[in-house]
Design a protein around this motif. Structure first.
Motif, PDB file in Angstrom:
ATOM      1  N   ASP A  89     -61.106 -69.500   7.161  1.00 33.35           N
ATOM      2  CA  ASP A  89     -61.290 -68.182   7.765  1.00 33.35           C
ATOM      3  C   ASP A  89     -62.415 -68.214   8.803  1.00 33.35           C
ATOM      4  O   ASP A  89     -62.313 -67.588   9.865  1.00 33.35           O
ATOM      5  N   THR A  90     -63.480 -68.937   8.492  1.00 33.08           N
ATOM      6  CA  THR A  90     -64.602 -69.022   9.424  1.00 33.08           C
ATOM      7  C   THR A  90     -64.222 -69.803  10.668  1.00 33.08           C
ATOM      8  O   THR A  90     -64.597 -69.440  11.787  1.00 33.08           O
ATOM      9  N   ALA A 103     -68.998 -75.753   5.786  1.00 33.51           N
ATOM     10  CA  ALA A 103     -68.041 -76.119   4.744  1.00 33.51           C
ATOM     11  C   ALA A 103     -66.605 -76.153   5.272  1.00 33.51           C
ATOM     12  O   ALA A 103     -65.672 -76.419   4.509  1.00 33.51           O
ATOM     13  N   ASP A 154     -64.750 -73.703   6.154  1.00 30.59           N
ATOM     14  CA  ASP A 154     -63.937 -72.630   5.584  1.00 30.59           C
ATOM     15  C   ASP A 154     -62.888 -72.195   6.607  1.00 30.59           C
ATOM     16  O   ASP A 154     -63.223 -71.885   7.757  1.00 30.59           O
ATOM     17  N   ALA A 192     -70.595 -71.239   5.599  1.00 34.38           N
ATOM     18  CA  ALA A 192     -69.134 -71.305   5.546  1.00 34.38           C
ATOM     19  C   ALA A 192     -68.590 -72.202   6.646  1.00 34.38           C
ATOM     20  O   ALA A 192     -67.631 -72.952   6.444  1.00 34.38           O
TER      21      ALA A 192
END
Length: 221
Positions: free
Chosen positions: A168-169, A164, A166, A161
């Motif tokens: 939230d991460t 990528a 992400d 994640a």
């Protein structure tokens, strides 16, 4: 089937020419024979340990023999190396050196490539931090990104994640950085406060920092 040459545990002399003590010998009818008397005197010893070198020397050598020594504790003969032609061993060593040089060049290229990838990824991670938290100082965003995305660290930035990007991460990475850098979280842990309790105590303080960074920076008048 390979010829077998023995490495004796005690002094042994050739039963034909009386040469000795012998480093290596064959057994002819149960009697020791030196390598010269056995027609193997031109071969040289290659100790075990380098599988690639042994394999190449064996293929190149028109004659070879396996060298074994008796292990009293295990009660069995164990391989010690190989007898091969000197020219075959020299050629095998040259091939291994050439391969080693090629592998070193490949490792150098891979190292440069990984470094460039890491620089690009850290910059992208920092860019995503600044997008989510427009008020964060740029140098702080870069420091958080460099820490979270360190290759081989197992940190959140190196997760699937994280790679990528992400949101939230990325936010988790920023929150962790604030927790460790802007609060006394680590001191609480050292003092014996349970991890979840320490995080609960500091949640409001961390949220205040993050809320401040979420607000865009007003341009100077």
């Amino acid at each position: 089937m390979d010829e077998v040459v023995f490495e004796p545990l005690k002094a042994v002399h050739c039963s034909r020419c009386r040469a000795g003590p012998l480093r290596h010998h064959i057994r002819d009818g149960g009697r020791p024979r030196c390598l010269d008397c056995a027609g193997l005197g031109e071969l040289v010893f290659l100790p075990r340990g380098d599988a690639a070198l042994t394999r190449r020397a064996r293929v190149r050598s028109s004659r070879h023999a396996v060298v074994v020594r008796y292990n009293r504790r295990r009660r069995r003969h164990e391989r010690q190396g190989l007898l091969v032609e000197a020219a075959a061993l020299a050629g095998a060593r040259a091939s291994c050196l050439a391969d080693a040089a090629a592998r070193a060049r490949r490792r150098d290229r891979d190292r440069v490539r990984r470094t460039a990838e890491d620089v690009r990824f850290t910059a992208a991670f920092a860019g995503e931090i600044r997008r989510l938290f427009p008020g964060i100082p740029p140098e702080r965003a870069l420091a958080i990104a460099a820490h979270a995305s360190l290759r081989g660290s197992g940190r959140v930035g190196r997760s699937a994640a994280g790679r990528a990007l992400d949101p939230d991460t990325v936010a988790v990475a920023v929150r962790a950085a604030v927790r460790h850098t802007d609060t006394d979280y680590d001191a609480l842990l050292v003092a014996g406060v349970p991890r979840f309790e320490a995080r609960a105590r500091l949640a409001a303080r961390i949220d205040a920092v993050l809320d401040g960074w979420r607000a865009p920076v007003e341009p100077a008048a």
